[in-house]
Design an enzyme around this catalytic site. Structure first.
Site, short mmCIF file in Angstrom:
data_model
loop_
_atom_site.label_atom_id
_atom_site.label_comp_id
_atom_site.label_asym_id
_atom_site.label_seq_id
_atom_site.Cartn_x
_atom_site.Cartn_y
_atom_site.Cartn_z
N HIS A 200 0.85 -1.19 0.00
CA HIS A 200 0.00 0.00 0.00
C HIS A 200 0.89 1.24 0.00
CE1 HIS A 200 -3.49 -2.54 1.68
NE2 HIS A 200 -3.63 -2.36 0.38
N ARG A 254 -3.32 4.81 -2.17
CA ARG A 254 -3.18 3.46 -1.59
C ARG A 254 -2.82 2.39 -2.63
NH1 ARG A 254 -5.75 -0.09 2.43
NH2 ARG A 254 -6.71 -1.87 1.45
N ARG A 272 -5.80 -6.91 -2.59
CA ARG A 272 -7.07 -7.58 -2.92
C ARG A 272 -6.92 -8.35 -4.23
NH1 ARG A 272 -7.26 -5.75 1.26
NH2 ARG A 272 -8.84 -4.52 2.37
N TYR A 326 -1.83 1.19 9.49
CA TYR A 326 -1.36 1.32 10.85
C TYR A 326 -2.30 0.59 11.79
CZ TYR A 326 -4.89 5.12 10.98
OH TYR A 326 -6.06 5.85 10.90
O1 0X9 Z 1 -6.98 -4.15 4.44
C1 0X9 Z 1 -5.81 -4.49 4.25
O2 0X9 Z 1 -5.37 -4.80 3.15
C2 0X9 Z 1 -4.85 -4.55 5.45
N1 0X9 Z 1 -5.03 -3.38 6.27
S1 0X9 Z 1 -4.53 -1.91 5.71
O3 0X9 Z 1 -5.03 -0.91 6.65
N2 0X9 Z 1 -2.96 -1.83 5.75
O4 0X9 Z 1 -5.02 -1.72 4.38
C3 0X9 Z 1 -5.13 -5.80 6.26
C4 0X9 Z 1 -4.96 -7.09 5.49
C5 0X9 Z 1 -5.15 -8.31 6.31
N3 0X9 Z 1 -5.12 -9.50 5.52
C6 0X9 Z 1 -6.21 -9.96 4.82
N4 0X9 Z 1 -7.37 -9.46 4.97
N5 0X9 Z 1 -6.02 -10.97 4.01
ZN ZN Z 2 -1.90 -1.72 4.02
#
Ligand code: 0X9
Ligand code: ZN
Length: 437
Positions: A200, A254, A272, A326
């Site tokens: 990100h 992001r 994603r 974070y």
């Molecule tokens: O949402 C995300 O991709 C991650 N948090 S962030 O705030 N850095 O964007 C968490 C990812 C956790 N892992 C999965 N959901 N597979």
């Molecule tokens: Zn992230």
């Protein structure tokens, strides 16, 4: 009656100033307007009604969510553009939702985050060190990659650098291998550890902390003998285009930069886009969203590069850590649903050990748990793929500092303490994979 021209001018001004989703930003000017006077609010949304109002407001006002609603906490952090502040605060008061201003002016926080050296100071430092990378400020991709090349030249016995792919805009995705193994057979008996950062773009503390880890494993290797038992493969900046974009005026970007030339709604959320349970909960098929999963699993060259590289390493990969920010969490799969893998007790035990050691060296507390249960379900993440595809046992996403005081705009003075914590986690996991079979 207002003259027609005035109405038209007003309408045009309003259209231009309309609050925009960060995913819809067209250019740097949009970003600068969005950040000016914008605030980050921490909202306590407890009742279902409050949550619903907040959700609607986020959609209608197109607010950038910094910290999502999560199971393990009652607050969310939202960035509210200046023109929407009054409306948003009124609506929150209307439903008796308490909120607190975390960042009173995003533009100022951006300015304060990353003090730059004067050009002469930089030149002097670079001449002395042989590279431009430091732990005193957040660096551009060229400085980070330059540091990797410097290390490969300076420590050829243990370091080599490889470009494992190219980004959408053609930037190299560089990997540094740090290994004291001398022969193929020695390598075959050692566990491999894959680490990355910067998936990100706006989470600057991630590539910076990975830089800290790389420094410890090379320049400070004598104090880190545990490293002789592991082969490390480290990619500090998975998303170089997005990262550069955040340094070029769009600080809170992001995603990657897919289709940037089309103007509106560029970018795929690389976390994603991985091909395990792709496209499920917590991801979107709308390119304007921050959690856009891309057109297909592994549609992006950045995720393809990681998939190809890690798959080629084969079964020797025993640990996989991807750094984000974070919130201070150590998360283990699954992320796509509130389920845990069969060996989750091992992941939990080692995660807790890591958190303990992180606290000892850095002082910050990290919460350990299953990703979807502790935060929210989000499919197509790198961690889920590592566990579900190549079946890496110790797979974690670590959300680094802080817990929201500065959020993504963590001042550079926190790089060292956060890096120390990140390194403690890597050391803990390394010790685990070299002692357990
Ligand atoms: O949402 C995300 O991709 C991650 N948090 S962030 O705030 N850095 O964007 C968490 C990812 C956790 N892992 C999965 N959901 N597979
Ligand atoms: Zn992230």
């Amino acid at each position: 009656m207002l003259p027609r021209l005035l109405i038209l001018t007003l309408a045009a001004a309003l259209a231009r100033a309309a609050p925009q989703n960060a995913g819809e930003l067209r250019d740097i000017q949009d970003a600068q307007e969005l950040y000016k006077g914008a605030q980050v609010l921490r909202v306590e949304a407890v009742s279902e009604h409050q949550k619903e109002v907040l959700r609607k407001m986020q959609e209608e006002q197109k607010l950038d969510t910094w910290l999502n609603p999560a199971a393990g906490r009652t607050h969310v952090d939202i960035m509210v553009p200046a023109p929407a502040l009054d409306v948003v605060k009124d609506q929150l008061r209307n439903v008796s939702a308490t909120f607190r201003v975390m960042i009173s002016d995003v533009e100022t926080a951006i300015k304060d985050e990353n003090p730059s050296l004067s050009e002469e100071e930089e030149e002097e430092l670079a001449g002395r060190q042989g590279h431009r990378f430091t732990l005193q400020s957040y660096h551009r991709v060229a400085d980070i990659h330059g540091y990797l090349d410097y290390l490969a030249q300076t420590y050829p016995d243990i370091c080599s650098v490889q470009t494992i792919g190219s980004s959408v805009e053609g930037r190299p995705i560089k990997m540094i291998k740090i290994s004291s193994s001398k022969s193929r057979s020695e390598r075959a008996t050692k566990p491999a550890f894959y680490i990355d950062g910067g998936i990100h773009a706006r989470e600057w503390i991630s590539p910076a902390s990975v830089g800290y880890i790389i420094k410890e494993l090379t320049e400070n290797r004598d104090s880190n003998t545990f490293a002789d038992k592991v082969d490390f493969y480290i990619v500090p900046v998975v998303n170089p285009d997005g990262y550069e974009h955040t340094h070029n005026g769009v600080r809170l970007w992001r995603k990657n930069r897919k289709d940037a030339s089309k103007g509106r709604c560029a970018g795929t959320d690389l976390n994603r886009n991985f091909g395990y349970k792709w496209g499920g909960a917590g991801s979107s098929h709308d390119p304007c969203q921050e959690i856009y999963a891309g057109s297909a699993p592994f549609s992006e060259p950045e995720t393809q590069a990681i998939r190809n590289f890690v798959s080629n390493l084969g079964t020797s990969v025993r640990a996989y850590v991807t750094f984000h920010s974070y919130g201070q969490y150590i998360l283990y799969p699954w992320g796509y649903d509130k389920k845990v893998p069969p060996d989750y007790a091992d992941l939990d035990r080692v995660g807790k050990k890591a958190a303990q050691n992180m606290r000892q060296v850095g002082g910050a507390s990290y919460t350990v748990g299953n990703s979807a249960s502790l935060l929210y379900a989000a499919s197509g993440g790198a961690d889920d793929w590592a566990k579900g595809g190549p079946r890496v046992k110790y797979t974690y996403t670590i959300e680094l500092r802080d817990r929201g005081r500065f959020g993504f705009l963590l001042p550079a003075q926190y790089i060292q303490p956060t890096g120390r914590e990140a390194f403690a986690a890597i050391k803990t996991i390394s010790e685990e994979i070299t002692t357990s079979g």
